[in-house]
Design a protein around this motif. Structure first.
Motif, PDB file in Angstrom:
ATOM      1  N   MET A   1       5.750   1.710  -4.283  1.00 19.59           N
ATOM      2  CA  MET A   1       6.567   0.884  -5.169  1.00 19.59           C
ATOM      3  C   MET A   1       6.211  -0.581  -4.919  1.00 19.59           C
ATOM      4  O   MET A   1       6.181  -1.041  -3.782  1.00 19.59           O
ATOM      5  CB  MET A   1       8.048   1.180  -4.874  1.00 19.59           C
ATOM      6  N   LYS A   2       5.935  -1.282  -5.982  1.00 21.49           N
ATOM      7  CA  LYS A   2       5.570  -2.696  -5.902  1.00 21.49           C
ATOM      8  C   LYS A   2       6.840  -3.532  -5.828  1.00 21.49           C
ATOM      9  O   LYS A   2       7.811  -3.268  -6.528  1.00 21.49           O
ATOM     10  CB  LYS A   2       4.758  -3.072  -7.133  1.00 21.49           C
ATOM     11  N   SER A   3       6.830  -4.538  -4.962  1.00 23.96           N
ATOM     12  CA  SER A   3       8.012  -5.391  -4.825  1.00 23.96           C
ATOM     13  C   SER A   3       7.639  -6.842  -5.120  1.00 23.96           C
ATOM     14  O   SER A   3       6.476  -7.184  -5.274  1.00 23.96           O
ATOM     15  CB  SER A   3       8.620  -5.258  -3.431  1.00 23.96           C
ATOM     16  N   TYR A   4       8.661  -7.675  -5.174  1.00 26.17           N
ATOM     17  CA  TYR A   4       8.502  -9.094  -5.470  1.00 26.17           C
ATOM     18  C   TYR A   4       9.291  -9.867  -4.426  1.00 26.17           C
ATOM     19  O   TYR A   4      10.348  -9.417  -3.973  1.00 26.17           O
ATOM     20  CB  TYR A   4       9.055  -9.392  -6.869  1.00 26.17           C
ATOM     21  N   GLU A   5       8.791 -11.019  -4.031  1.00 27.97           N
ATOM     22  CA  GLU A   5       9.561 -11.867  -3.117  1.00 27.97           C
ATOM     23  C   GLU A   5       9.318 -13.327  -3.413  1.00 27.97           C
ATOM     24  O   GLU A   5       8.295 -13.698  -3.995  1.00 27.97           O
ATOM     25  CB  GLU A   5       9.271 -11.555  -1.655  1.00 27.97           C
ATOM     26  N   GLN A   6      10.299 -14.142  -3.029  1.00 28.92           N
ATOM     27  CA  GLN A   6      10.177 -15.574  -3.174  1.00 28.92           C
ATOM     28  C   GLN A   6      10.930 -16.280  -2.054  1.00 28.92           C
ATOM     29  O   GLN A   6      11.792 -15.683  -1.399  1.00 28.92           O
ATOM     30  CB  GLN A   6      10.671 -16.031  -4.534  1.00 28.92           C
ATOM     31  N   ILE A   7      10.585 -17.529  -1.863  1.00 26.16           N
ATOM     32  CA  ILE A   7      11.217 -18.368  -0.843  1.00 26.16           C
ATOM     33  C   ILE A   7      12.242 -19.273  -1.538  1.00 26.16           C
ATOM     34  O   ILE A   7      11.962 -19.848  -2.580  1.00 26.16           O
ATOM     35  CB  ILE A   7      10.170 -19.252  -0.133  1.00 26.16           C
ATOM     36  N   ILE A   8      13.428 -19.378  -0.930  1.00 24.88           N
ATOM     37  CA  ILE A   8      14.482 -20.256  -1.442  1.00 24.88           C
ATOM     38  C   ILE A   8      15.040 -21.039  -0.262  1.00 24.88           C
ATOM     39  O   ILE A   8      15.254 -20.482   0.815  1.00 24.88           O
ATOM     40  CB  ILE A   8      15.626 -19.448  -2.110  1.00 24.88           C
ATOM     41  N   LYS A   9      15.295 -22.317  -0.465  1.00 24.49           N
ATOM     42  CA  LYS A   9      15.864 -23.162   0.588  1.00 24.49           C
ATOM     43  C   LYS A   9      17.339 -23.432   0.291  1.00 24.49           C
ATOM     44  O   LYS A   9      17.713 -23.694  -0.845  1.00 24.49           O
ATOM     45  CB  LYS A   9      15.104 -24.483   0.681  1.00 24.49           C
ATOM     46  N   VAL A  10      18.171 -23.379   1.313  1.00 23.76           N
ATOM     47  CA  VAL A  10      19.601 -23.664   1.178  1.00 23.76           C
ATOM     48  C   VAL A  10      19.790 -25.163   0.944  1.00 23.76           C
ATOM     49  O   VAL A  10      19.269 -25.989   1.698  1.00 23.76           O
ATOM     50  CB  VAL A  10      20.390 -23.223   2.432  1.00 23.76           C
ATOM     51  N   ARG A  11      20.556 -25.488  -0.088  1.00 26.89           N
ATOM     52  CA  ARG A  11      20.835 -26.893  -0.419  1.00 26.89           C
ATOM     53  C   ARG A  11      22.243 -27.271   0.067  1.00 26.89           C
ATOM     54  O   ARG A  11      23.094 -26.402   0.267  1.00 26.89           O
ATOM     55  CB  ARG A  11      20.692 -27.084  -1.924  1.00 26.89           C
ATOM     56  N   ASP A  12      22.475 -28.557   0.205  1.00 31.14           N
ATOM     57  CA  ASP A  12      23.727 -29.025   0.817  1.00 31.14           C
ATOM     58  C   ASP A  12      24.973 -28.585   0.056  1.00 31.14           C
ATOM     59  O   ASP A  12      25.993 -28.290   0.661  1.00 31.14           O
ATOM     60  CB  ASP A  12      23.715 -30.544   1.020  1.00 31.14           C
ATOM     61  N   TYR A  13      24.930 -28.523  -1.249  1.00 30.12           N
ATOM     62  CA  TYR A  13      26.126 -28.162  -2.014  1.00 30.12           C
ATOM     63  C   TYR A  13      26.435 -26.666  -1.974  1.00 30.12           C
ATOM     64  O   TYR A  13      27.453 -26.231  -2.495  1.00 30.12           O
ATOM     65  CB  TYR A  13      26.010 -28.653  -3.466  1.00 30.12           C
ATOM     66  N   GLU A  14      25.571 -25.868  -1.334  1.00 28.83           N
ATOM     67  CA  GLU A  14      25.789 -24.424  -1.272  1.00 28.83           C
ATOM     68  C   GLU A  14      26.540 -23.987  -0.019  1.00 28.83           C
ATOM     69  O   GLU A  14      26.884 -22.818   0.122  1.00 28.83           O
ATOM     70  CB  GLU A  14      24.441 -23.699  -1.345  1.00 28.83           C
ATOM     71  N   VAL A  15      26.814 -24.926   0.884  1.00 26.51           N
ATOM     72  CA  VAL A  15      27.516 -24.567   2.113  1.00 26.51           C
ATOM     73  C   VAL A  15      28.986 -24.961   2.024  1.00 26.51           C
ATOM     74  O   VAL A  15      29.359 -25.867   1.288  1.00 26.51           O
ATOM     75  CB  VAL A  15      26.869 -25.198   3.373  1.00 26.51           C
ATOM     76  N   ASP A  16      29.807 -24.242   2.775  1.00 27.10           N
ATOM     77  CA  ASP A  16      31.240 -24.533   2.777  1.00 27.10           C
ATOM     78  C   ASP A  16      31.580 -25.475   3.931  1.00 27.10           C
ATOM     79  O   ASP A  16      30.697 -25.997   4.606  1.00 27.10           O
ATOM     80  CB  ASP A  16      32.045 -23.231   2.842  1.00 27.10           C
ATOM     81  N   SER A  17      32.855 -25.680   4.159  1.00 25.66           N
ATOM     82  CA  SER A  17      33.299 -26.623   5.196  1.00 25.66           C
ATOM     83  C   SER A  17      32.908 -26.174   6.606  1.00 25.66           C
ATOM     84  O   SER A  17      32.915 -26.973   7.527  1.00 25.66           O
ATOM     85  CB  SER A  17      34.814 -26.835   5.109  1.00 25.66           C
ATOM     86  N   GLN A  18      32.567 -24.911   6.770  1.00 28.06           N
ATOM     87  CA  GLN A  18      32.125 -24.399   8.070  1.00 28.06           C
ATOM     88  C   GLN A  18      30.619 -24.573   8.269  1.00 28.06           C
ATOM     89  O   GLN A  18      30.085 -24.232   9.310  1.00 28.06           O
ATOM     90  CB  GLN A  18      32.487 -22.918   8.203  1.00 28.06           C
ATOM     91  N   GLY A  19      29.938 -25.074   7.222  1.00 23.34           N
ATOM     92  CA  GLY A  19      28.502 -25.307   7.316  1.00 23.34           C
ATOM     93  C   GLY A  19      27.647 -24.084   7.024  1.00 23.34           C
ATOM     94  O   GLY A  19      26.446 -24.100   7.273  1.00 23.34           O
ATOM     95  N   ILE A  20      28.260 -23.014   6.524  1.00 21.09           N
ATOM     96  CA  ILE A  20      27.497 -21.813   6.182  1.00 21.09           C
ATOM     97  C   ILE A  20      27.504 -21.620   4.661  1.00 21.09           C
ATOM     98  O   ILE A  20      28.381 -22.131   3.964  1.00 21.09           O
ATOM     99  CB  ILE A  20      28.032 -20.551   6.898  1.00 21.09           C
ATOM    100  N   VAL A  21      26.518 -20.884   4.173  1.00 20.48           N
ATOM    101  CA  VAL A  21      26.429 -20.641   2.734  1.00 20.48           C
ATOM    102  C   VAL A  21      27.665 -19.871   2.281  1.00 20.48           C
ATOM    103  O   VAL A  21      28.023 -18.851   2.865  1.00 20.48           O
ATOM    104  CB  VAL A  21      25.140 -19.858   2.381  1.00 20.48           C
ATOM    105  N   ASN A  22      28.301 -20.396   1.236  1.00 20.10           N
ATOM    106  CA  ASN A  22      29.454 -19.725   0.647  1.00 20.10           C
ATOM    107  C   ASN A  22      29.002 -18.399   0.065  1.00 20.10           C
ATOM    108  O   ASN A  22      27.943 -18.312  -0.556  1.00 20.10           O
ATOM    109  CB  ASN A  22      30.056 -20.616  -0.441  1.00 20.10           C
ATOM    110  N   ASN A  23      29.816 -17.357   0.231  1.00 28.76           N
ATOM    111  CA  ASN A  23      29.426 -16.001  -0.178  1.00 28.76           C
ATOM    112  C   ASN A  23      29.007 -15.899  -1.637  1.00 28.76           C
ATOM    113  O   ASN A  23      28.101 -15.148  -1.978  1.00 28.76           O
ATOM    114  CB  ASN A  23      30.533 -14.997   0.148  1.00 28.76           C
ATOM    115  N   ALA A  24      29.624 -16.656  -2.530  1.00 23.46           N
ATOM    116  CA  ALA A  24      29.293 -16.580  -3.955  1.00 23.46           C
ATOM    117  C   ALA A  24      27.876 -17.059  -4.241  1.00 23.46           C
ATOM    118  O   ALA A  24      27.241 -16.613  -5.208  1.00 23.46           O
ATOM    119  CB  ALA A  24      30.297 -17.375  -4.775  1.00 23.46           C
TER     120      ALA A  24
END
Length: 132
Positions: free
Chosen positions: A1-24
């Motif tokens: 099975m052929k798969s696909y992948e890409q790289i994504i960087k976490v941006r500042d507006y994607e983290v919550d007050s705890q400094g981790i990526v918000n689940n949504a």
């Protein structure tokens, strides 16, 4: 099975007050990957819509395994299979630095053709190279 992948960087507006990526935001990462995969496979959502084809999310099962933080980079991978009229994307996100598994998701897609539920044969044709 052929798969696909890409790289994504976490941006500042994607983290919550705890400094981790918000689940949504992981849902956004999964969708970004599916959209970019379509382009990589030779089509776009706009092109599909112009053909009267609308793939829509029916169900998402997501398991959060670890967290990403500001500035980290992730590897977002997907593979897909057809189950009758449904297309199931298996999507995984990994931390690019330490390879930890961050998210595992199963995203079920159904296909509307000219506004009516279909078996998705046009979609299967578009992605035949990637179907298990």
């Amino acid at each position: 099975m052929k798969s696909y992948e890409q790289i994504i960087k976490v941006r500042d507006y994607e983290v919550d007050s705890q400094g981790i990526v918000n689940n949504a935001n992981y849902l956004h990462y999964l969708e970004i990957t599916r959209h970019d995969f379509c382009e990589h496979a030779g089509t776009t959502f706009r092109a599909m819509q112009e053909q009267g084809l609308d793939p829509v999310v029916r169900k998402i099962e997501i398991e959060y395994l670890s967290s990403l933080t500001l500035g980290e980079t992730m590897i977002s991978r997907l593979s897909m299979e057809r189950k009758g009229a449904r297309f199931v994307f298996t999507q995984d996100i990994y931390n690019a630095t330490n390879s930890s598994h961050v998210v595992h998701a199963l995203v079920t897609i159904v296909c509307l053709e000219n506004g009516r539920l279909s078996r998705g044969d046009l979609l299967a044709e578009a992605f035949r190279e990637y179907l298990a």
